[in-house]
Design a protein around this motif. Sequence first.
Motif, PDB file in Angstrom:
ATOM      1  N   PHE A 173      57.477  32.367  42.357  1.00  0.00           N
ATOM      2  CA  PHE A 173      57.576  33.511  43.255  1.00  0.00           C
ATOM      3  C   PHE A 173      57.957  34.780  42.506  1.00  0.00           C
ATOM      4  CE2 PHE A 173      59.534  36.321  46.294  1.00  0.00           C
ATOM      5  CZ  PHE A 173      58.595  36.301  47.304  1.00  0.00           C
ATOM      6  N   PRO A 174      57.315  35.924  42.824  1.00  0.00           N
ATOM      7  CA  PRO A 174      56.073  35.984  43.602  1.00  0.00           C
ATOM      8  C   PRO A 174      54.955  35.231  42.883  1.00  0.00           C
ATOM      9  CG  PRO A 174      56.597  38.128  42.632  1.00  0.00           C
ATOM     10  CD  PRO A 174      57.745  37.236  42.328  1.00  0.00           C
ATOM     11  N   PRO A 175      53.910  34.865  43.584  1.00  0.00           N
ATOM     12  CA  PRO A 175      52.865  34.034  42.974  1.00  0.00           C
ATOM     13  C   PRO A 175      52.361  34.591  41.636  1.00  0.00           C
ATOM     14  CG  PRO A 175      52.441  34.282  45.313  1.00  0.00           C
ATOM     15  CD  PRO A 175      53.646  35.130  45.022  1.00  0.00           C
ATOM     16  N   SER A 176      52.256  35.915  41.542  1.00  0.00           N
ATOM     17  CA  SER A 176      51.744  36.492  40.295  1.00  0.00           C
ATOM     18  C   SER A 176      52.702  36.229  39.131  1.00  0.00           C
ATOM     19  CB  SER A 176      51.538  38.002  40.453  1.00  0.00           C
ATOM     20  OG  SER A 176      52.775  38.621  40.737  1.00  0.00           O
ATOM     21  N   ASN A 177      53.922  35.829  39.465  1.00  0.00           N
ATOM     22  CA  ASN A 177      54.922  35.521  38.451  1.00  0.00           C
ATOM     23  C   ASN A 177      54.878  34.038  38.066  1.00  0.00           C
ATOM     24  OD1 ASN A 177      57.026  36.433  36.872  1.00  0.00           O
ATOM     25  ND2 ASN A 177      58.582  35.783  38.345  1.00  0.00           N
ATOM     26  N   GLY A 178      53.923  33.294  38.617  1.00  0.00           N
ATOM     27  CA  GLY A 178      53.819  31.861  38.372  1.00  0.00           C
ATOM     28  C   GLY A 178      53.769  31.545  36.883  1.00  0.00           C
ATOM     29  N   LYS A 179      54.537  30.544  36.513  1.00  0.00           N
ATOM     30  CA  LYS A 179      54.655  30.222  35.090  1.00  0.00           C
ATOM     31  C   LYS A 179      55.018  28.750  34.971  1.00  0.00           C
ATOM     32  CE  LYS A 179      57.339  31.984  31.139  1.00  0.00           C
ATOM     33  NZ  LYS A 179      57.969  30.685  30.845  1.00  0.00           N
ATOM     34  N   PHE A 180      54.419  28.074  33.973  1.00  0.00           N
ATOM     35  CA  PHE A 180      54.769  26.669  33.752  1.00  0.00           C
ATOM     36  C   PHE A 180      56.145  26.572  33.118  1.00  0.00           C
ATOM     37  CE2 PHE A 180      49.998  26.326  33.636  1.00  0.00           C
ATOM     38  CZ  PHE A 180      49.893  25.639  34.832  1.00  0.00           C
ATOM     39  N   ARG A 181      56.784  25.424  33.304  1.00  0.00           N
ATOM     40  CA  ARG A 181      58.154  25.214  32.844  1.00  0.00           C
ATOM     41  C   ARG A 181      58.282  25.454  31.336  1.00  0.00           C
ATOM     42  NH1 ARG A 181      59.120  19.689  34.816  1.00  0.00           N
ATOM     43  NH2 ARG A 181      59.238  19.134  32.629  1.00  0.00           N
ATOM     44  N   ASN A 243      47.873  39.858  49.467  1.00  0.00           N
ATOM     45  CA  ASN A 243      48.659  39.611  50.679  1.00  0.00           C
ATOM     46  C   ASN A 243      48.658  38.128  51.013  1.00  0.00           C
ATOM     47  OD1 ASN A 243      49.257  42.300  51.089  1.00  0.00           O
ATOM     48  ND2 ASN A 243      47.400  42.666  52.292  1.00  0.00           N
ATOM     49  N   TYR A 244      49.824  37.589  51.310  1.00  0.00           N
ATOM     50  CA  TYR A 244      49.950  36.170  51.647  1.00  0.00           C
ATOM     51  C   TYR A 244      50.444  35.988  53.070  1.00  0.00           C
ATOM     52  CZ  TYR A 244      49.122  35.188  46.790  1.00  0.00           C
ATOM     53  OH  TYR A 244      48.540  35.092  45.563  1.00  0.00           O
ATOM     54  N   THR A 245      49.822  35.072  53.786  1.00  0.00           N
ATOM     55  CA  THR A 245      50.266  34.791  55.154  1.00  0.00           C
ATOM     56  C   THR A 245      50.871  33.400  55.276  1.00  0.00           C
ATOM     57  OG1 THR A 245      48.098  33.943  55.725  1.00  0.00           O
ATOM     58  CG2 THR A 245      48.501  36.284  56.176  1.00  0.00           C
ATOM     59  N   ASN A 246      50.901  32.651  54.175  1.00  0.00           N
ATOM     60  CA  ASN A 246      51.517  31.318  54.247  1.00  0.00           C
ATOM     61  C   ASN A 246      51.993  30.860  52.875  1.00  0.00           C
ATOM     62  OD1 ASN A 246      49.400  29.333  53.003  1.00  0.00           O
ATOM     63  ND2 ASN A 246      48.236  30.787  54.256  1.00  0.00           N
ATOM     64  N   LEU A 247      52.949  29.927  52.926  1.00  0.00           N
ATOM     65  CA  LEU A 247      53.611  29.458  51.718  1.00  0.00           C
ATOM     66  C   LEU A 247      52.688  28.608  50.844  1.00  0.00           C
ATOM     67  CD1 LEU A 247      56.272  29.256  50.165  1.00  0.00           C
ATOM     68  CD2 LEU A 247      57.004  27.462  51.742  1.00  0.00           C
ATOM     69  N   LEU A 248      51.813  27.820  51.469  1.00  0.00           N
ATOM     70  CA  LEU A 248      50.920  26.969  50.691  1.00  0.00           C
ATOM     71  C   LEU A 248      50.059  27.823  49.749  1.00  0.00           C
ATOM     72  CD1 LEU A 248      49.789  24.025  50.265  1.00  0.00           C
ATOM     73  CD2 LEU A 248      47.954  24.702  51.789  1.00  0.00           C
ATOM     74  N   ASP A 249      49.482  28.896  50.272  1.00  0.00           N
ATOM     75  CA  ASP A 249      48.672  29.780  49.426  1.00  0.00           C
ATOM     76  C   ASP A 249      49.508  30.352  48.280  1.00  0.00           C
ATOM     77  OD1 ASP A 249      46.245  29.520  50.665  1.00  0.00           O
ATOM     78  OD2 ASP A 249      46.442  31.328  51.903  1.00  0.00           O
ATOM     79  N   GLN A 250      50.732  30.703  48.596  1.00  0.00           N
ATOM     80  CA  GLN A 250      51.593  31.250  47.539  1.00  0.00           C
ATOM     81  C   GLN A 250      51.817  30.221  46.435  1.00  0.00           C
ATOM     82  OE1 GLN A 250      55.305  32.721  49.088  1.00  0.00           O
ATOM     83  NE2 GLN A 250      54.398  34.692  49.589  1.00  0.00           N
ATOM     84  N   MET A 251      52.108  28.986  46.851  1.00  0.00           N
ATOM     85  CA  MET A 251      52.392  27.952  45.853  1.00  0.00           C
ATOM     86  C   MET A 251      51.147  27.658  45.014  1.00  0.00           C
ATOM     87  SD  MET A 251      54.811  25.542  48.263  1.00  0.00           S
ATOM     88  CE  MET A 251      55.494  24.434  47.020  1.00  0.00           C
ATOM     89  N   LEU A 252      49.981  27.574  45.677  1.00  0.00           N
ATOM     90  CA  LEU A 252      48.743  27.308  44.936  1.00  0.00           C
ATOM     91  C   LEU A 252      48.450  28.450  43.966  1.00  0.00           C
ATOM     92  CD1 LEU A 252      46.504  25.929  47.827  1.00  0.00           C
ATOM     93  CD2 LEU A 252      47.426  24.618  45.915  1.00  0.00           C
ATOM     94  N   ASP A 253      48.612  29.680  44.449  1.00  0.00           N
ATOM     95  CA  ASP A 253      48.300  30.806  43.568  1.00  0.00           C
ATOM     96  C   ASP A 253      49.299  30.925  42.415  1.00  0.00           C
ATOM     97  OD1 ASP A 253      45.950  31.485  44.693  1.00  0.00           O
ATOM     98  OD2 ASP A 253      46.630  33.316  45.688  1.00  0.00           O
ATOM     99  N   SER A 254      50.520  30.462  42.618  1.00  0.00           N
ATOM    100  CA  SER A 254      51.462  30.498  41.497  1.00  0.00           C
ATOM    101  C   SER A 254      50.943  29.606  40.365  1.00  0.00           C
ATOM    102  CB  SER A 254      52.869  30.091  41.937  1.00  0.00           C
ATOM    103  OG  SER A 254      52.952  28.707  42.178  1.00  0.00           O
ATOM    104  N   VAL A 255      50.304  28.492  40.728  1.00  0.00           N
ATOM    105  CA  VAL A 255      49.715  27.613  39.708  1.00  0.00           C
ATOM    106  C   VAL A 255      48.524  28.319  39.060  1.00  0.00           C
ATOM    107  CG1 VAL A 255      48.607  25.386  39.273  1.00  0.00           C
ATOM    108  CG2 VAL A 255      50.483  25.543  40.929  1.00  0.00           C
ATOM    109  N   HIS A 256      47.733  28.972  39.900  1.00  0.00           N
ATOM    110  CA  HIS A 256      46.595  29.726  39.374  1.00  0.00           C
ATOM    111  C   HIS A 256      47.070  30.766  38.343  1.00  0.00           C
ATOM    112  CE1 HIS A 256      43.252  32.551  39.178  1.00  0.00           C
ATOM    113  NE2 HIS A 256      44.116  33.495  39.520  1.00  0.00           N
ATOM    114  N   PHE A 257      48.115  31.529  38.697  1.00  0.00           N
ATOM    115  CA  PHE A 257      48.576  32.575  37.775  1.00  0.00           C
ATOM    116  C   PHE A 257      49.211  31.985  36.515  1.00  0.00           C
ATOM    117  CE2 PHE A 257      48.100  35.356  41.509  1.00  0.00           C
ATOM    118  CZ  PHE A 257      47.421  36.415  40.919  1.00  0.00           C
ATOM    119  N   ALA A 258      49.857  30.833  36.665  1.00  0.00           N
ATOM    120  CA  ALA A 258      50.435  30.186  35.479  1.00  0.00           C
ATOM    121  C   ALA A 258      49.318  29.761  34.521  1.00  0.00           C
ATOM    122  CB  ALA A 258      51.277  28.985  35.902  1.00  0.00           C
ATOM    123  N   ALA A 259      48.243  29.218  35.068  1.00  0.00           N
ATOM    124  CA  ALA A 259      47.112  28.791  34.226  1.00  0.00           C
ATOM    125  C   ALA A 259      46.439  30.001  33.591  1.00  0.00           C
ATOM    126  CB  ALA A 259      46.110  27.984  35.056  1.00  0.00           C
TER     127      ALA A 259
END
Length: 473
Positions: A173-181, A243-259
Amino acid sequence: MMDKAKLARNWIFFAIVSFSLTFSNAMISGRIGINYGRNGDNLPSAFEAIEHLQNMNAYRVKIFDASPEVLKLLSGTKLQVSIMIPNEQLPDIASNQDVADQWVIENVLPYYPKTMIRYIMVGNEVLSVKNDTVLWYNLVPAMINVHNAIKLQNISNIKIGTPLAMDIMESTFPPSNGKFRDDMPVYEVLVPLLNFLNKTNSFFFVNVYPYLSWLENPNKISLDFALFTANNSSYNDPGSSLNYTNLLDQMLDSVHFAALKIGYENVSLAISETGWPHSGDIDQPGANIHNAATYNRNLIRKTTAFPPLGTPARPGVVIPTFIFSLFDENLKPGPRTERNWGLLNPNGKPIYELDLTGARLDREYSRLPEPWNNLPFKGKIWCVAAVDANVADLRDALDLACNGGNGICESLAPLKDCYQPLSEVAHASYAFSSYWAKYRNSSNGVHCHFNGLAMQTTIDPSHGSCRYPSVTL
Ligand SMILES: *[C@@H]1O[C@H](CO)[C@@H](O)[C@H](O)[C@H]1NC(C)=O
Ligand SMILES: *[C@@H]1O[C@H](CO)[C@@H](O)[C@H](O)[C@H]1NC(C)=O
Ligand SMILES: *[C@@H]1O[C@H](CO)[C@@H](O)[C@H](O)[C@H]1NC(C)=O
Ligand SMILES: *[C@@H]1O[C@H](CO)[C@@H](O)[C@H](O)[C@H]1NC(C)=O
Ligand SMILES: *[C@@H]1O[C@H](CO)[C@@H](O)[C@H](O)[C@H]1NC(C)=O
Ligand SMILES: *[C@@H]1O[C@H](CO)[C@@H](O)[C@H](O)[C@H]1NC(C)=O
Ligand SMILES: *[C@@H]1O[C@H](CO)[C@@H](O)[C@H](O)[C@H]1NC(C)=O
Ligand SMILES: *[C@@H]1O[C@H](CO)[C@@H](O)[C@H](O)[C@H]1NC(C)=O
């Protein structure tokens, strides 16, 4: 140089192919898969379970092994099947192509193609096994060998994947900040994994549980956001302006941004597990039938939408999705929610109505019970013997808990405050409460479960001068 007519023909051909590909992909991949876990002692036979899956219009089924019984029974069905290689077999398969070939010969060939095996999952949540570098480093080599073994059989419609848990993420969070451990061998394991998935046109499978994220932070995340009911309110990610309207999309996109951060912007995501528990402990708010039905119904509508919705960062992509889980699994350890993710009772009756095709509207379902525990509980909780606990089992569990040291059972000694009444139920209830209060927050997270012998209560079992230890929330 191509002449104009040929160009036009090619273009039309391309348009038809890409249209039908998109179309059939959506029609196929937009359908719902179900995880069929069997860690229970009250489950119906595999034959019945598969009948239920078919009656529910499940499109795919995912099992956690390669059970010959289940695979044989699935041969008569149109269900697409995902099978799994257990973690312990990865080192052998990784180090020896013959072992991989043999695995495919024994676990795929006897059933394929009649049993429509479409995915082989190599291990389960391998990167969540802390510090097991042997397992970690064997993951991709094992996947490559299984892929080679499949190719050796000239099979082209089975994809190789591996489901990972969201604990591979350092930040989401935010999804654009997604990063692997940070502690993960990103360049030794994740980059080769993404490279393999890209080359073989497979999916990055993730187990995504908005419920668990919400549970960790019920005051910061709105429950509506987790249940897809936030309607028009949205969260604007400042890093991506999406823009996000749900948590699932946020979580999926965090993986996308990490990749994306490690060089893979076109990873295809798939959801190997998601769902919502219909029941849980007192310290697990939000686990109720109302929310479970709401989550899964909205998830299904989103997944089956045509044209496909994708996520804000990857609009329009198809995300194959497996709901967890077909049945409650009463032998699972851990908090009570772990045993309550099911869609069906053991007798096959739905726990709540659920149309897997996504066509049914909310108003066409009958009224759901009101959610009763959406607000986190505040107060004291005790952990006492379950009403139906067997007395001999309680005696054993009592001994085990009291051997935990640290004065857990001091008050149960003769002449001490809680010695009377001298009953298994009273003593075990004291020992469970005492042990749980002491170790609930420890690193190995003790739960009020004790092999099914214990349950949480808000009714103070204290009596006379005997005070039962409690947990205060
Ligand atoms: C994993 O290894 C690191 C470094 O060797 C260590 O600091 C950490 O405590 C270990 N974690 C676990 C869960 O064993
Ligand atoms: C796979 O295809 C190759 C080339 O067509 C053929 O030589 C080989 O025998 C086939 N293998 C199997 C297991 O069918
Ligand atoms: C969103 O809309 C649904 C259906 O109209 C309603 O039940 C729900 O309460 C709304 N959620 C919010 C946060 O307003
Ligand atoms: C959402 O917004 C649209 C237009 O902005 C409106 O038509 C619709 O009724 C709104 N839905 C809800 C549930 O508020
Ligand atoms: C996000 O929502 C804001 C405010 O509703 C809007 O101005 C903006 O254009 C939206 N951004 C995208 C990418 O849709
Ligand atoms: C993924 O695979 C495609 C070909 O299928 C290739 O064009 C692309 O560069 C790959 N992406 C990455 C990041 O490796
Ligand atoms: C990702 O996909 C897009 C659209 O298909 C393409 O333009 C882009 O080059 C791809 N990126 C990589 C790194 O392959
Ligand atoms: C125990 O963990 C909970 C969160 O699960 C936290 O709110 C509480 O403060 C912790 N208590 C202690 C004594 O560490």
